[in-house]
Design an enzyme around this catalytic site. Structure first.
Site, PDB file in Angstrom:
ATOM      1  N   SER A   6      39.153  43.624  85.449  1.00 18.77           N
ATOM      2  CA  SER A   6      38.012  42.797  85.070  1.00 18.77           C
ATOM      3  C   SER A   6      38.321  41.309  85.054  1.00 18.77           C
ATOM      4  CB  SER A   6      37.502  43.218  83.681  1.00 18.77           C
ATOM      5  OG  SER A   6      37.003  44.529  83.713  1.00 18.77           O
ATOM      6  N   ASP A  33      31.472  44.290  87.602  1.00 16.77           N
ATOM      7  CA  ASP A  33      32.748  43.797  88.116  1.00 16.77           C
ATOM      8  C   ASP A  33      33.466  44.866  88.934  1.00 16.77           C
ATOM      9  OD1 ASP A  33      33.015  45.288  85.799  1.00 16.77           O
ATOM     10  OD2 ASP A  33      34.400  43.920  84.819  1.00 16.77           O
ATOM     11  N   HIS A  63      39.587  52.448  86.632  1.00 14.84           N
ATOM     12  CA  HIS A  63      38.576  51.893  87.526  1.00 14.84           C
ATOM     13  C   HIS A  63      38.666  52.578  88.885  1.00 14.84           C
ATOM     14  CE1 HIS A  63      39.063  47.830  85.180  1.00 14.84           C
ATOM     15  NE2 HIS A  63      38.585  48.806  84.431  1.00 14.84           N
TER      16      HIS A  63
END
EC number: 3.1.3.1
Length: 524
Positions: free
Chosen positions: A110, A378, A454
């Site tokens: 991020s 993001d 992620h």
């Protein structure tokens, strides 16, 4: 190839699933498509006004699967089947895809992504407000490689600026708006290595108060990083983890107050009651820190002490809109990401629904004629939902069949990795034996990890307002702030602005010159 067992189970379930009566009629779908077509044709008349205001909503970790699941949840919270529901962001006329990789990472974090969509340049994983020439944790690679953000460009243009987040105000996303740090984790000097301190690098909380001293609105969590080490927290007096962290003995709240002109009305608040008691027309500067660390999840929020994201956005807009030159506001739904990392899909999706409500609130308080609104993420997560669930199935419910391998049921929501991996007596846990509808239920995952990760897939960018059509197709993530700056005539690229060179600011309705002159130069 699907096994005959699954085909039979799926067919039986879907045959018995709910179908709204109007949807059985083909004319319903044809009429809906024609209305959508009419609206699409209207988009041929482009909005080329100057964006007096820019609002950026950042759903941290809000990948496309999260958007879809949040849409269903929103509908089901209103007692509908859910799939047909429209999120506020679904109503935006322009949609693009953003490539999220960091300069040194296929799957991003991020911090590097925040530098891209706020500062206009891609950066290394874990760094904020610096170019890729800065290496993570290496303080001595920072100087000379700092890059400024669209928040800075807006402030330089005389606009009001604000930051609203559900994380710490010195977390990765908001920090890229004002800080330059070789490590996103340097929240206060307490988290910094001695080498970095000796080389002169400053922690992110310190930079929040010193780099851009006149940020008009700052709201979120992160109180403890503003106070000296072991200072008792005003709300959690007995909680040692909530105490101040600073080794330099600074009281950054007092420093924030001292920087504000005496003739201006500055207010520091730490709870919802104080916030909602303010008269925004008499507030010039606002600092609201509602938790020692990140704010509470929306499902856990104390309505007396913690405001919702929607409430913070409303107060922020009432303050920022007083500036006739306009404003830039960054709003982060930051705990979507945290819910996913913990494998708590219910927490993550309720955070996304709350952010969508804040988007609706902002839309009601502004006009597309002079306000560019961008909603994006993001990065995404290894979050998915499937299993051939029937229409109207609870988004947190079970798939309509058991596994044809281990003969156990499974939830529609699953993670590719994370803390939800559980083995009982050598086999996958039987989810029918646990409360999978609990707020903190950790959905099953394929690979055991303490924290879910992620993913590297593209994320959506939704846009409405002046020059929103420039967000189209597939773009590098760092393209986004260049569009926002171009639309609002701020930053370095001003050649296209009708007022450029006149020595005066643009009027709210001033048109831009033809798009043929579009030339996005580096804005840092």
């Amino acid at each position: 190839m699907i096994s005959p067992f699954l085909v039979l189970a799926i067919g039986t379930c879907l045959t018995n699933s709910f179908v709204p009566e109007k949807e059985r009629d083909p004319s319903y779908w044809r009429q809906q498509a024609q209305e959508t077509l009419k609206n699409a044709l209207k988009l041929q008349k482009l909005n080329t006004n100057v964006a007096k205001n820019v609002i950026m909503f950042l759903g941290d970790g809000m990948g496309v699967s999260t958007v879809t699941a949040a849409r269903i949840l929103k509908g089901q919270l209103h007692h509908n089947t859910g799939e047909e529901t429209r999120l506020e962001m679904d109503k935006f006329p322009f949609v693009a895809l953003s490539k999220t990789y960091n300069t040194n990472a296929q799957v991003p974090d991020s911090a590097g992504t925040a530098t891209a969509y706020l500062c206009g340049v891609k950066a290394n994983e874990g760094t904020v407000g610096v170019s890729a020439a800065t290496e993570r944790t290496r303080c001595n690679t920072t100087q000379g490689n700092e890059v400024t953000s669209i928040l800075c460009w807006a402030k330089d243009a005389g606009k009001s600026v604000g930051i609203v987040t559900t994380t710490r105000v010195n977390h990765a996303t908001p920090s890229a708006a004002y800080a330059h740090s070789a490590d996103r984790d340097w929240y206060s000097d307490n988290e910094m290595p001695p080498e970095a301190l000796s080389q002169g690098c400053k922690d992110i909380a310190y930079q929040l108060m010193h780099n851009i001293k006149d940020i008009d609105v700052i709201m979120g969590g992160g109180r403890k990083y503003m106070y000296p080490k072991n200072r008792t927290d005003v709300e959690y007096e007995l909680d040692e983890k909530a105490r101040g962290t600073r080794l330099d003995g600074l009281d950054l709240i007092s420093i924030w107050k001292s920087f504000k002109p005496r003739h201006k009305h500055s207010h520091y608040v730490w709870n919802r009651t104080e916030l909602l008691a303010l008269d925004p027309s008499r507030v010039d500067y606002l600092l609201g820190l509602f938790e020692p660390g990140d704010m509470q999840y929306e499902l856990n929020r104390n309505n007396l002490t913690d405001p919702s994201l929607s409430e913070m956005v409303e107060v922020a807009l009432r303050i920022l809109t007083k500036n006739l030159k306009g404003f830039f506001l960054l709003v982060e739904g930051g705990r979507i990401d945290h819910g996913h990392h913990e494998g708590k899909a219910k927490q993550a999706l309720h955070e996304a629904v709350e952010m969508d409500q804040a988007i609706g609130k902002a839309g009601a308080m502004t006009s597309q004629k002079d306000t560019l609104t961008v909603v994006t993420a993001d990065h995404s997560h290894v979050f998915t939902f499937g299993g051939y669930t029937p229409r109207g199935n609870s988004i947190f419910g079970l798939a309509p069949m058991v596994s044809d391998t281990d003969k156990k049921p499974f939830t529609a929501i699953l993670y590719g990795n994370g803390p939800g991996y559980k083995v009982v007596d050598g086999e996958r846990e039987n989810v029918s034996m646990v409360d999978y509808a609990h707020n903190n239920y950790q959905a099953q995952s394929a690979v055991p990890l303490r924290h879910e990760t992620h993913v590297g897939e593209d994320v959506a960018v939704f846009a409405k307002g002046p020059m929103a059509h420039l967000l189209h197709g597939v773009h590098e993530q760092n393209y986004i702030p260049h569009v926002m700056a171009y639309a609002s005539c701020i930053g370095a690229n001003l050649d296209h602005c009708a007022w450029a060179g006149s020595g005066s600011a643009p009027s709210p309705g001033a048109l831009l010159l033809p798009l043929a002159v579009l030339s996005l130069r580096t804005l840092f």
